[in-house]
Design a protein around this motif. Structure first.
Motif, PDB file in Angstrom:
ATOM      1  N   CYS A 378      10.024 -17.747   9.224  1.00  0.00           N
ATOM      2  CA  CYS A 378      10.154 -17.364   7.825  1.00  0.00           C
ATOM      3  C   CYS A 378      10.478 -15.930   7.874  1.00  0.00           C
ATOM      4  CB  CYS A 378       9.122 -17.567   7.056  1.00  0.00           C
ATOM      5  SG  CYS A 378       8.731 -19.201   6.580  1.00  0.00           S
ATOM      6  N   PRO A 379      11.746 -15.341   8.453  1.00  0.00           N
ATOM      7  CA  PRO A 379      12.062 -14.020   8.826  1.00  0.00           C
ATOM      8  C   PRO A 379      12.109 -12.999   7.702  1.00  0.00           C
ATOM      9  CG  PRO A 379      14.182 -15.267   9.054  1.00  0.00           C
ATOM     10  CD  PRO A 379      12.956 -16.189   8.952  1.00  0.00           C
ATOM     11  N   SER A 380      12.051 -13.483   6.431  1.00  0.00           N
ATOM     12  CA  SER A 380      12.219 -12.690   5.129  1.00  0.00           C
ATOM     13  C   SER A 380      11.019 -12.574   4.422  1.00  0.00           C
ATOM     14  CB  SER A 380      13.372 -13.204   4.226  1.00  0.00           C
ATOM     15  OG  SER A 380      14.675 -13.248   4.785  1.00  0.00           O
ATOM     16  N   LEU A 381       9.873 -13.045   4.998  1.00  0.00           N
ATOM     17  CA  LEU A 381       8.571 -13.315   4.473  1.00  0.00           C
ATOM     18  C   LEU A 381       7.925 -11.748   4.089  1.00  0.00           C
ATOM     19  CD1 LEU A 381       6.365 -15.059   3.176  1.00  0.00           C
ATOM     20  CD2 LEU A 381       5.276 -15.103   5.099  1.00  0.00           C
ATOM     21  N   LYS A 382       7.615 -11.221   2.926  1.00  0.00           N
ATOM     22  CA  LYS A 382       7.078 -10.008   2.641  1.00  0.00           C
ATOM     23  C   LYS A 382       5.808 -10.072   2.057  1.00  0.00           C
ATOM     24  CE  LYS A 382      11.579  -7.802   2.059  1.00  0.00           C
ATOM     25  NZ  LYS A 382      12.260  -6.986   0.905  1.00  0.00           N
ATOM     26  N   GLN A 383       5.178 -11.163   1.512  1.00  0.00           N
ATOM     27  CA  GLN A 383       3.991 -11.167   0.683  1.00  0.00           C
ATOM     28  C   GLN A 383       3.338 -12.510   1.062  1.00  0.00           C
ATOM     29  OE1 GLN A 383       4.047 -10.163  -3.413  1.00  0.00           O
ATOM     30  NE2 GLN A 383       2.023 -11.033  -3.953  1.00  0.00           N
ATOM     31  N   THR A 398      -3.748 -12.243  14.046  1.00  0.00           N
ATOM     32  CA  THR A 398      -3.196 -11.592  15.069  1.00  0.00           C
ATOM     33  C   THR A 398      -1.773 -12.248  15.275  1.00  0.00           C
ATOM     34  OG1 THR A 398      -5.486 -10.991  15.793  1.00  0.00           O
ATOM     35  CG2 THR A 398      -3.564 -10.887  17.387  1.00  0.00           C
ATOM     36  N   ALA A 399      -2.092 -13.392  15.404  1.00  0.00           N
ATOM     37  CA  ALA A 399      -0.402 -14.190  15.905  1.00  0.00           C
ATOM     38  C   ALA A 399       0.553 -14.095  14.658  1.00  0.00           C
ATOM     39  CB  ALA A 399      -0.597 -15.654  15.759  1.00  0.00           C
ATOM     40  N   PHE A 400       0.018 -13.822  13.368  1.00  0.00           N
ATOM     41  CA  PHE A 400       1.027 -13.905  12.255  1.00  0.00           C
ATOM     42  C   PHE A 400       1.623 -12.533  12.414  1.00  0.00           C
ATOM     43  CE2 PHE A 400       1.936 -12.208   7.901  1.00  0.00           C
ATOM     44  CZ  PHE A 400       2.546 -13.414   7.615  1.00  0.00           C
ATOM     45  N   THR A 401       0.716 -11.194  12.394  1.00  0.00           N
ATOM     46  CA  THR A 401       1.278  -9.832  12.311  1.00  0.00           C
ATOM     47  C   THR A 401       2.247  -9.686  13.707  1.00  0.00           C
ATOM     48  OG1 THR A 401       0.681  -7.579  12.262  1.00  0.00           O
ATOM     49  CG2 THR A 401      -0.264  -8.856  13.850  1.00  0.00           C
ATOM     50  N   PHE A 407       7.165  -7.665   7.041  1.00  0.00           N
ATOM     51  CA  PHE A 407       5.870  -8.007   6.044  1.00  0.00           C
ATOM     52  C   PHE A 407       5.361  -6.708   5.362  1.00  0.00           C
ATOM     53  CE2 PHE A 407       1.381  -9.554   5.289  1.00  0.00           C
ATOM     54  CZ  PHE A 407       1.739 -10.691   4.552  1.00  0.00           C
ATOM     55  N   GLU A 408       5.046  -6.883   3.954  1.00  0.00           N
ATOM     56  CA  GLU A 408       4.714  -5.735   3.392  1.00  0.00           C
ATOM     57  C   GLU A 408       3.222  -5.907   2.626  1.00  0.00           C
ATOM     58  OE1 GLU A 408       7.683  -5.023   0.537  1.00  0.00           O
ATOM     59  OE2 GLU A 408       9.097  -4.561   1.771  1.00  0.00           O
ATOM     60  N   ASN A 409       2.734  -7.082   2.289  1.00  0.00           N
ATOM     61  CA  ASN A 409       1.524  -7.341   1.358  1.00  0.00           C
ATOM     62  C   ASN A 409       0.773  -8.410   1.791  1.00  0.00           C
ATOM     63  OD1 ASN A 409      -0.182  -7.523  -0.527  1.00  0.00           O
ATOM     64  ND2 ASN A 409       1.378  -7.315  -2.241  1.00  0.00           N
ATOM     65  N   LEU A 410      -0.567  -8.228   2.176  1.00  0.00           N
ATOM     66  CA  LEU A 410      -1.435  -9.341   2.676  1.00  0.00           C
ATOM     67  C   LEU A 410      -2.481  -9.250   1.544  1.00  0.00           C
ATOM     68  CD1 LEU A 410      -2.330 -11.440   4.412  1.00  0.00           C
ATOM     69  CD2 LEU A 410      -3.561  -9.810   5.752  1.00  0.00           C
ATOM     70  N   GLN A 411      -2.726 -10.509   0.894  1.00  0.00           N
ATOM     71  CA  GLN A 411      -4.132 -10.656   0.155  1.00  0.00           C
ATOM     72  C   GLN A 411      -4.994 -11.770   0.729  1.00  0.00           C
ATOM     73  OE1 GLN A 411      -3.111 -10.547  -4.220  1.00  0.00           O
ATOM     74  NE2 GLN A 411      -1.080  -9.834  -3.491  1.00  0.00           N
ATOM     75  N   LEU A 412      -6.247 -11.456   0.801  1.00  0.00           N
ATOM     76  CA  LEU A 412      -7.055 -12.593   1.370  1.00  0.00           C
ATOM     77  C   LEU A 412      -8.094 -12.647   0.340  1.00  0.00           C
ATOM     78  CD1 LEU A 412      -7.311 -11.947   5.138  1.00  0.00           C
ATOM     79  CD2 LEU A 412      -5.843 -13.304   4.015  1.00  0.00           C
ATOM     80  N   GLU A 413      -8.450 -13.738   0.032  1.00  0.00           N
ATOM     81  CA  GLU A 413      -9.590 -14.077  -1.014  1.00  0.00           C
ATOM     82  C   GLU A 413     -10.432 -15.121  -0.549  1.00  0.00           C
ATOM     83  OE1 GLU A 413     -10.660 -14.850  -5.584  1.00  0.00           O
ATOM     84  OE2 GLU A 413      -8.510 -14.062  -5.191  1.00  0.00           O
TER      85      GLU A 413
END
Length: 632
Positions: A378-383, A398-401, A407-413
């Motif tokens: 998913c090369p256009s994924l930003k959030q 680590t593999a994701f980044t 990529f611009e925004n990461l939210q973990l809950e």
């Protein structure tokens, strides 16, 4: 001997009538004369009563003529020729019968009636009236009915009055009257009077059926947005009618409708070629067939997909991954039967090339392997927003980044397997466009005993939220200040263990200038940290929240009044400020607060009212909740 016969007279046996009249001829004649006299007197009395009734009837006034005596067909023809919206609105107030008939008049029928010239009333004087074309039309754009106000009568009256202005454009019915709720009749009135209706929302309307939805579909071909929530009597038949009658439909939301299944979604996908957003939540009868048919049919236009609480499997995600070429936003929540293979196949299908925002909540199938595949294909994924994903760990981040280049925004809950080590590794390898990081209720976010030999430097990060993570203390916060020097917005609410020692390095290392700072619930923060904050960033701060910081006193208000020039919002709820602090704020000439909250400040009394009045020129919002001493 004369024969006896049984004659029904009380069960007595008597002789024949002829012999009986001969034996008692004298007595019979007397009886006949008496009967004749009684009959004559009765006739005379009846005649006299008729005369009295006639006199009384002549004295009573004759009944006035009434339109209500006409049948519905005639009254319908009269009402559809009433000119102007005011006239029809006034006619709707006459009776419920008139309102029902006016509600059944279609807009096209009113237009035809307008072409018919009206006959002048020669009994009235001629009065020059204003030309309706010269009066500016105020379109009835949007109307909302909630709770007990949601009845057929109100809905029909609203539709009749709005019909003169082109009808309703947006309608939302939220809830319904418990005994006289909205039914198909009310929706029918809307459909007849609002041919330009573009948005319809029905929430908790249990009496509306497929028939009412079919009326809307037939009368409102321009419908673009349909939102149905908790309407148990709406089934696939209603959705099929909408699909056939509303080809311009662009947004569809269906929530907790047990009667809706695969057939209705298949019809929507087949007929509504402009569909852009679909939201299906908690519908037990929706399965893989419905979702797959919908996605396959709307390949070219479908941009937003939200699926929650459905009985779908890996097959639906595979179809989304292959056919979702236009999908930009994807939300998947509580999909218990979707496994790791479904997410992996969805990503490897390489169809989500335009996916920009992905939101996953409580899906056991999202794992480190799935996360890595999503970033790779998913090369256009930003959030990315992950909530309650128990199988995501530091390895997955680590593999994701390593693969997410824009990529611009990461939210973990509530992702409890993620630790600070994983976050530092993520920041070390993140792209130069990464701007926002949010960690909420992540129990794995705790202080690390030994810092890495080489700390990452993330100069692109602008927005940082670390909220309700009890293991996050001063040591970790000081590290954050070192690696993120360009922060503009910081939310540290709920970090009860953080003190001035951890906050001061963050304040001092910020190079860009903090704009918004939220320290709500940081009960160990004192006036010293707030004073340092406003002295260092007073020219850029626009919003400061100190709710629940019980150690904040008037000293902080004095520093704010001296240093802050752009501050617009200030929350001091449940702080130890007093009337003196409020007076200091009001005396600051350069301070132009728009929103001020003093809720629960027990030391602020009636004496502060004049000072609050001095803030009135710029103040737009004031919260004085839970006060015993201050009266409005």
């Amino acid at each position: 001997m004369p024969a006896f016969c049984a004659y029904g007279d009380g069960g007595c046996l008597v002789s024949s009538p002829a012999e009986l009249s001969a034996l008692f001829c004298r007595g019979g004649a007397v009886q006949q004369r008496k009967r004749a006299l009684v009959a004559a007197s009765a006739v005379a009395a009846a005649a006299a009563e008729c005369v009295r009734a006639a006199k009384k009837q002549r004295q009573l006034p004759l009944p006035l003529p009434s339109l209500d005596a006409l049948p519905d067909e005639c009254l319908f023809e009269i009402l559809r020729r009433v000119p102007g919206g005011r006239g029809r609105g006034a006619s709707a107030c006459v009776s419920r019968r008139w309102l029902a008939l006016l509600g059944s008049i279609r807009a096209s029928e009113v237009a035809q009636a307008a072409d018919t010239p009206a006959l002048p009333d020669l009994n009235e004087e001629f009065v020059m009236e204003e030309d309706e074309d010269e009066i500016p039309a105020v379109p009835c754009v949007e109307r909302v009915l909630e709770g007990k106000e949601a009845t057929d009568v109100r809905l029909a009256a609203m539709a009749v009055v709005a019909g003169s202005r082109g009808g309703l454009e947006k309608l939302a019915v939220r809830g319904s009257h418990p005994t006289r709720g909205v039914t198909d009749q009310g929706l029918s009135a809307v459909a007849h009077g609002s041919p330009n209706l573009s948005s319809l929302a029905l929430w908790d309307v249990p009496l509306v059926t497929d028939a009412g939805l079919a009326e809307v579909a037939a009368g409102c071909p321009s419908l673009e947005c349909l939102d149905i929530s908790r309407c148990p009597l709406i089934t696939d038949k209603g959705l099929i009618a909408v699909a056939q009658g509303c080809p311009k439909l662009m947004s569809l939301t269906i929530e907790a409708c047990s009667g809706v299944g695969n057939e209705g979604l298949r019809a929507i996908g087949r007929c509504c070629t402009k569909l852009q957003a679909v939201n299906i939540k908690n519908c037990a009868n929706v399965g893989d067939q419905g979702i797959s048919s919908l996605v396959c049919s709307a390949t070219a236009s479908l941009a937003k997909i939200r699926l929650q609480g459905l009985n779908i499997t890996d097959a639906s995600l595979a179809v989304i991954g292959y056919y979702g070429k236009a999908v930009t936003d994807l939300t998947l929540a509580r999909l218990a039967t979707v496994g790791e293979r479904g997410f992996w196949v969805m990503a490897n299908a390489a169809g989500l090339q335009n996916l920009r925002c992905m939101n996953v909540t409580s899906c056991p199938g999202i794992t480190d392997l799935a996360l890595s595949s999503i970033a790779k294909f998913c090369p256009s994924l930003k959030q990315l927003y992950l909530r309650k994903c128990a199988h995501v760990s530091d390895a997955g981040l680590t593999a994701f980044t390593e693969s997410a280049k824009v990529f611009e925004n990461l939210q973990l809950e509530e992702c409890n397997r993620v630790t600070l080590v994983g976050i530092l590794s993520f920041l070390r390898n993140c792209s130069q466009k990464f701007r926002a990081l949010s960690l909420v209720k992540c129990m794995g976010i705790k202080d690390i005993r030994s810092s890495p030999a080489q700390l990452p430097l993330c100069r692109s990060l602008r927005f940082l939220t670390i909220k309700d993570c009890p293991g996050f203390t001063d040591a970790s916060l000081a590290v954050v200040g070192m690696i993120c020097p360009q922060l503009e917005q910081v939310d540290l609410s709920g970090l009860g263990e953080v003190t001035d020692c951890g906050l001061l390095p963050l304040i001092q290392s910020s190079e860009a200038g903090l704009i918004k700072v939220d320290l709500s619930g940081c009960k160990n923060i004192t006036d010293g940290a707030v004073s340092s904050l406003v002295k260092a960033h007073g020219k850029s701060l626009k919003k400061v929240s100190l709710e629940g910081c019980s150690k904040i006193t008037d000293v902080s208000l004095f520093a704010i009044s001296e240093s802050c020039t752009e501050l617009a919002e200030l929350d001091l709820s449940n702080c130890m400020v007093s009337d003196y602090g409020v007076a200091i704020l009001s005396s600051a000439r350069h301070l132009k607060l728009r929103v001020l909250s003093l809720s629960g400040c027990s030391n602020v009394t009636q004496k502060s009212v004049p000072y609050l009045g001095n803030l009135g020129q710029s103040l737009e919002g004031l919260n004085l909740q839970f006060y015993a001493d201050i009266r409005p």
